[in-house]
Design an enzyme around this catalytic site. Sequence first.
Site, PDB file in Angstrom:
ATOM      1  N   LYS A 283     -20.179 -18.010  -1.020  1.00  0.00           N
ATOM      2  CA  LYS A 283     -21.080 -16.860  -0.837  1.00  0.00           C
ATOM      3  C   LYS A 283     -22.501 -17.328  -1.162  1.00  0.00           C
ATOM      4  O   LYS A 283     -22.759 -17.854  -2.232  1.00  0.00           O
ATOM      5  CB  LYS A 283     -20.657 -15.705  -1.753  1.00  0.00           C
ATOM      6  CG  LYS A 283     -21.373 -14.407  -1.441  1.00  0.00           C
ATOM      7  CD  LYS A 283     -20.645 -13.203  -2.037  1.00  0.00           C
ATOM      8  CE  LYS A 283     -21.354 -11.906  -1.647  1.00  0.00           C
ATOM      9  NZ  LYS A 283     -20.628 -10.705  -2.107  1.00  0.00           N
ATOM     10  N   GLU A 371      -9.987   2.386  -4.689  1.00  0.00           N
ATOM     11  CA  GLU A 371     -10.449   3.657  -5.243  1.00  0.00           C
ATOM     12  C   GLU A 371      -9.305   4.650  -5.460  1.00  0.00           C
ATOM     13  O   GLU A 371      -9.298   5.385  -6.452  1.00  0.00           O
ATOM     14  CB  GLU A 371     -11.516   4.276  -4.328  1.00  0.00           C
ATOM     15  CG  GLU A 371     -12.859   3.558  -4.368  1.00  0.00           C
ATOM     16  CD  GLU A 371     -12.942   2.360  -3.462  1.00  0.00           C
ATOM     17  OE1 GLU A 371     -11.937   2.036  -2.796  1.00  0.00           O
ATOM     18  OE2 GLU A 371     -14.012   1.723  -3.411  1.00  0.00           O
ATOM     19  N   ARG A 399     -12.114   7.745  -0.458  1.00  0.00           N
ATOM     20  CA  ARG A 399     -10.840   7.024  -0.352  1.00  0.00           C
ATOM     21  C   ARG A 399      -9.774   7.665  -1.234  1.00  0.00           C
ATOM     22  O   ARG A 399      -8.582   7.422  -1.086  1.00  0.00           O
ATOM     23  CB  ARG A 399     -11.020   5.565  -0.818  1.00  0.00           C
ATOM     24  CG  ARG A 399     -11.525   4.622   0.233  1.00  0.00           C
ATOM     25  CD  ARG A 399     -10.407   4.117   1.094  1.00  0.00           C
ATOM     26  NE  ARG A 399     -10.896   3.508   2.295  1.00  0.00           N
ATOM     27  CZ  ARG A 399     -11.198   2.203   2.385  1.00  0.00           C
ATOM     28  NH1 ARG A 399     -11.087   1.423   1.342  1.00  0.00           N
ATOM     29  NH2 ARG A 399     -11.625   1.709   3.540  1.00  0.00           N
TER      30      ARG A 399
END
Length: 641
Positions: A283, A371, A399
């Site tokens: 990343k 979630e 969610r």
Amino acid sequence: MNELLSTIDSPKDLAKFSDDQLTQLAAEIREALCTVVSDRTAHFASNLGVVELCIALHLVYDFSQDRLIWDTGHQVYPHKLITGRYHEFPTMRRKGGLMGFPNPNESPYDLFMTGHAGSSVSTVLGLKTGDDLLGHDERKAVAVIGDGALPSGIVFEAMNNAAELKKDMLVILNDNEMGICPRVGGLGKTLDKARTTPLYGEFKKDVSWILNQIPLVGGSVEKALVQTRDALKASLHGGMLFEEMGFRYIGPIDGHDLATLREYLEMVKNLNGPVLLHVFTEKGHGFKPAAEDPVMFHTPPPFERNGDDSVVSVKKSSSRAYTNVASEAIHAVMRRDKRVSVLTAAMCEGNKLGKVRSEFPDRFFDTGICEGHAVAFAAGMAKAGARPVVDIYSTFLQRSFDQIFQEVALQNLPVTFCLDRAGLCGPDGPTHHGVFDVGYMRLFPNMVVMAPGDEKDVSAMLDFALDYNGPVSIRYPKTGADLVDRPFVPVELGHSEILEWGEDGTIVAFGATLAASIQAAARLRKEGLEIGVVNARFAKPLDTATIFRAIDETGFVLTVEEGVLAGGFGSAVLEAANAEGHRTDHIHRLGISDQFVEHGDRGELLADLGLDAEGIFQAALQQIERAGVTKDWGNGLEHPA
Ligand SMILES: Cc1ncc(C[n+]2csc(CCOP(=O)(O)OP(=O)(O)O)c2C)c(N)n1
Ligand SMILES: CC(=O)[C@@H](O)[C@H](O)COP(=O)(O)O
Ligand SMILES: [Mg+2]
């Protein structure tokens, strides 16, 4: 710079480049990424990490026919640059410009507008299944999903189904060991195994060499040996989990080596059944400061670069944002009450919970992008007598709708929901605006729905919530917290706060619209109008005493909320007034009508929606006219509209 990138109108143009040119193209794409984040907040490190993968995908597949979904979609910038949007790229995340996520309205190469993690395997399976049913089974189907998104439950629902359907599809696991923060969870540890053994290419050569030393006596032995090899490889590389789920696991391979990527994509492209290609990336790859600090550079504030790739300045965000006020309030209450824990769903950085995590590692829980689990987990904690604070962005909490209903509201458990980014979140756009939560939270019996009018209300509401023996939601936007100068009135269940009273009309502000409402009322008072302002504080239970008084005794009631009108605060007012036989014809609601709001600067969007001080002022003037309020406008000026 950008001699090659600027010539690309379509991914088909990639075929004309030599290997050296493709390497140069990767550098040009990274330069374009660095340029775009130098003067705006945008997704950066994730995009740097998929440059080679994106080029390889578009070289091997023809996504004008084949299907490609970038899970979450925050890493879609290289894809946009390669699919003909180079010249529009400077408009990235600007109002009316390119969206920072995939957008089918921009290009046929973007199939779904996304921004929430985890759905790519499902939508790609659906695309493949639909294509097969409609006679387009020649089309390939590819999902690229990050290791942070991978633990989302929906991914396993999709893989379970894909294995059953045995659809020819490719899931590319972009494994950079990061979500926004370092990844969490047991699945990550399984993936870590793959980092302790040689990359697939080397491993495969070793095993092939071993196998070649064994004289084969016939197909059955070879088949057994190949299966042994695959099982050994998968168990070594953490791929056993995927193999057991019915996916052919291939990898891990180096996700920055273009030749390797092309070799393996060509190989897996024609495999039958569901395949998972495990790709290692870094990343922030290719820009040292981002590779060294991928958390900061996930969506860095604007920064300038030195020639040597060092970063000259990174403008910090406002320290008095509602997020900071809330995280400090959570931290304070955790210090004095050991029952209190805090849960985040992979947004520790976004929720500004780093200090809480450091001081209370045993009462800080990062569930990853899970979630639904986070809410049910919190319900279990509450049932056990703890006081969990679920700190999840309004839009991502969607969610968990069913867990909020069943595990929390139905059980009437004392879970406190802190809904950050509630309202317009600006450049992230429609997938991230947290504008539905008042509607969905208000639906549930037992749920208390609050919104702070300013900074002082935040900790007062959190204290109230933690003393209250039931579920409470507290919503606040992604912006600096206002500080309204007034004698503070303690937060009391179902009670609003009257800041001003005036017979000509009442502006009832829910949440962070209070400051703009105060400004609008002040302008009207300067014009000789007696306009009241109420800090509503509660959408449920509503302060009907104050609301009905305003309805019965003042010229109009204007409700103001940073959320959709459907089911929102204003709806609650209309419903209550109607139920008790009060007038409703002079009640007007300001909020978001039945539309998705595009991306743009938060202030621009508020102004467009009439939710800034000017918009509220104009709306109040219209109500004044409708109410037939006649006033000597002081210096004889025309009506101040
Ligand atoms: C449902 C949902 N929850 C939380 C987020 C916030 N979010 C955006 S990107 C991200 C991390 C994603 O990590 P990964 O998938 O590994 O992608 P990477 O940035 O590492 O490329 C998170 C938590 C989201 N977009 N969707
Ligand atoms: C892609 C994604 O969902 C996150 O990166 C999100 O954009 C973060 O939002 P904030 O920058 O408001 O924390
Ligand atoms: Mg990742």
